[in-house]
Enzyme design. Structure first.
Site, mmCIF file in Angstrom:
data_model
loop_
_atom_site.group_PDB
_atom_site.id
_atom_site.type_symbol
_atom_site.label_atom_id
_atom_site.label_comp_id
_atom_site.label_asym_id
_atom_site.label_seq_id
_atom_site.Cartn_x
_atom_site.Cartn_y
_atom_site.Cartn_z
ATOM 1 C CD1 TRP A 124 -1.795 -2.256 2.118
ATOM 2 C CD2 TRP A 124 -2.800 -1.588 0.245
ATOM 3 N NE1 TRP A 124 -2.706 -3.208 1.778
ATOM 4 C CE2 TRP A 124 -3.343 -2.831 0.631
ATOM 5 C CE3 TRP A 124 -3.276 -0.991 -0.926
ATOM 6 C CZ2 TRP A 124 -4.334 -3.478 -0.097
ATOM 7 C CZ3 TRP A 124 -4.259 -1.633 -1.658
ATOM 8 C CH2 TRP A 124 -4.775 -2.854 -1.238
ATOM 9 C CG ASP A 166 -17.783 1.478 0.706
ATOM 10 O OD1 ASP A 166 -17.232 0.435 1.095
ATOM 11 O OD2 ASP A 166 -17.947 1.756 -0.503
ATOM 12 N N GLY A 168 -12.640 1.308 2.849
ATOM 13 C CA GLY A 168 -11.796 0.852 1.744
ATOM 14 C C GLY A 168 -12.582 0.766 0.450
ATOM 15 N N GLY A 169 -13.471 1.725 0.234
ATOM 16 C CA GLY A 169 -14.393 1.677 -0.901
ATOM 17 C C GLY A 169 -13.882 2.265 -2.188
ATOM 18 N N GLY A 170 -12.576 2.487 -2.309
ATOM 19 C CA GLY A 170 -12.020 2.967 -3.564
ATOM 20 C C GLY A 170 -12.584 4.311 -3.973
ATOM 21 C CG HIS A 237 -9.793 -10.349 -0.607
ATOM 22 N ND1 HIS A 237 -10.512 -10.726 -1.714
ATOM 23 C CD2 HIS A 237 -9.445 -9.043 -0.819
ATOM 24 C CE1 HIS A 237 -10.575 -9.708 -2.565
ATOM 25 N NE2 HIS A 237 -9.947 -8.687 -2.042
ATOM 26 C CG ASP A 238 -6.856 -6.465 -0.435
ATOM 27 O OD1 ASP A 238 -6.748 -7.360 -1.288
ATOM 28 O OD2 ASP A 238 -7.478 -5.404 -0.637
#
Length: 337
Positions: A124, A166, A168-170, A237-238
């Site tokens: 990251w 949200d 980590g919602g990009g 999952h990251d």
């Protein structure tokens, strides 16, 4: 575990040339051009004619390109599917962006990860240090969301909520779809600096800025409080179990006793062995393990992870996209005597 009745050849499961050449072809635009004579195509792509002939010969032998009697090169149906910019394939196969960076890292680091050797620095941080790479990654995530977000947005769960966070919602690929579909909702999107800036711009472009707040924060630190549900869609999952537990704990703390934590992930299962969904899930599991130290989890894994931070499962639904929607509530503390 059930076994496939179709046994691939050794070449099919060991070939490294085809996946690399397909990515190069997508990146240079070879698969997305209109039917064009070979000589004109080489000029248009800016590559040597002899090199183009090698690429075309290779891809035609695999049913991705075709060449007619006049030397006109065209994409086949398979080639058009691979290069379709409206889907996720083109973004996933772009060798010049974040997808290519991660593909190359996977090839270089897979053996070291399997042997338990030292991993690369925080991935990251790499994205945060490179705005162009970060933007490419966010574009990739938005493209991949098309595989699952629309079905998720239709779930009746959202009709029972008034506000969502949200995490980590990009750029807002899920949150903004939800706000458009469910007018009673307001929300906050929590992200790293790069995608947070892009999410704010997207909210303004869509006319949602009055219902969507964007906050820059680390998911492992304190989160905005007071929302009805905290959504983690394709986030856990990251992370390895330790990191995922920290994020879940932060979400549980922020939502309070009456809130919910909503998790959207693939769930690994032996029931679909050799199906397209299982092939995809097992491939993603290994990629995530090598690249981030994370991975896909079974239902029992996710249940145990949530329980370790005081969350209990209330609802679970399998989506046709191969994902699962899991709704967790904070487990009531025992009464003190």
């Amino acid at each position: 575990m059930p076994q496939s009745t179709s046994v691939p050849s050794p070449d099919q499961v060991t070939d490294l040339v085809t996946p690399v050449v397909v990515r190069v072809a997508v990146t240079i635009g070879l698969l997305s051009t209109e039917p064009t004579p070979m000589s004109q195509l080489a000029i248009g792509l800016g590559i040597d004619d002899s090199v183009l002939r090698r690429l075309v010969r290779f891809l035609a032998a695999r049913g991705i390109l075709s060449v007619d009697a006049n030397g006109v090169v065209s994409s086949t149906e398979l080639g058009r599917r691979i290069s379709d910019r409206t889907g996720s394939y083109a973004a996933r196969l772009d060798w010049s962006g974040a997808a290519g960076r991660m593909d190359r890292s996977f090839v270089e680091d897979c053996l070291a990860a399997v042997l338990g050797r030292q991993r690369r620095p925080d991935p990251w941080a790499v994205f945060d240090d490179d705005p162009v790479l970060s933007g490419s990654f966010d574009t990739l995530m938005s493209a991949r969301a098309a595989e699952w977000a629309d079905e998720l947005v239709e779930d009746p769960l959202w009709g029972r909520l008034g506000s969502i966070a949200d995490l980590g919602g990009g750029r807002g690929h899920l949150l903004y779809r939800l706000l458009q579909a469910w007018p009673q909702l307001t929300g906050v999107l929590v992200e790293r600096p790069g995608p947070a800036r892009a999410a704010q711009e997207e909210a303004e472009r869509l006319g949602l800025a009055d219902r969507a707040q964007v906050v820059t924060a680390d998911l492992r630190g304190p989160l905005p409080t007071g929302y009805d549900a905290y959504v983690l869609a394709h986030v856990l999952h990251d992370w390895n179990d330790e990191g995922a537990a920290v994020i879940l704990r932060r979400a549980a703390e922020a939502c309070g006793p009456g809130g919910r934590v909503v998790v959207v992930e693939r769930e690994l299962t032996d029931d679909q062995a050799s199906s397209a969904a299982e092939l995809n899930a097992t491939a993603q599991d290994l990629r995530l393990f090598v690249l981030f130290g994370g991975g896909e989890r079974t239902h029992d894994d996710l249940h145990a992870l949530a329980a370790s931070v005081g969350l209990s499962l209330e609802e679970r639904r399998r989506l046709t996209s191969g994902r699962s929607l899991l709704v967790f509530a904070r487990t009531p503390s025992p009464l003190r005597r």
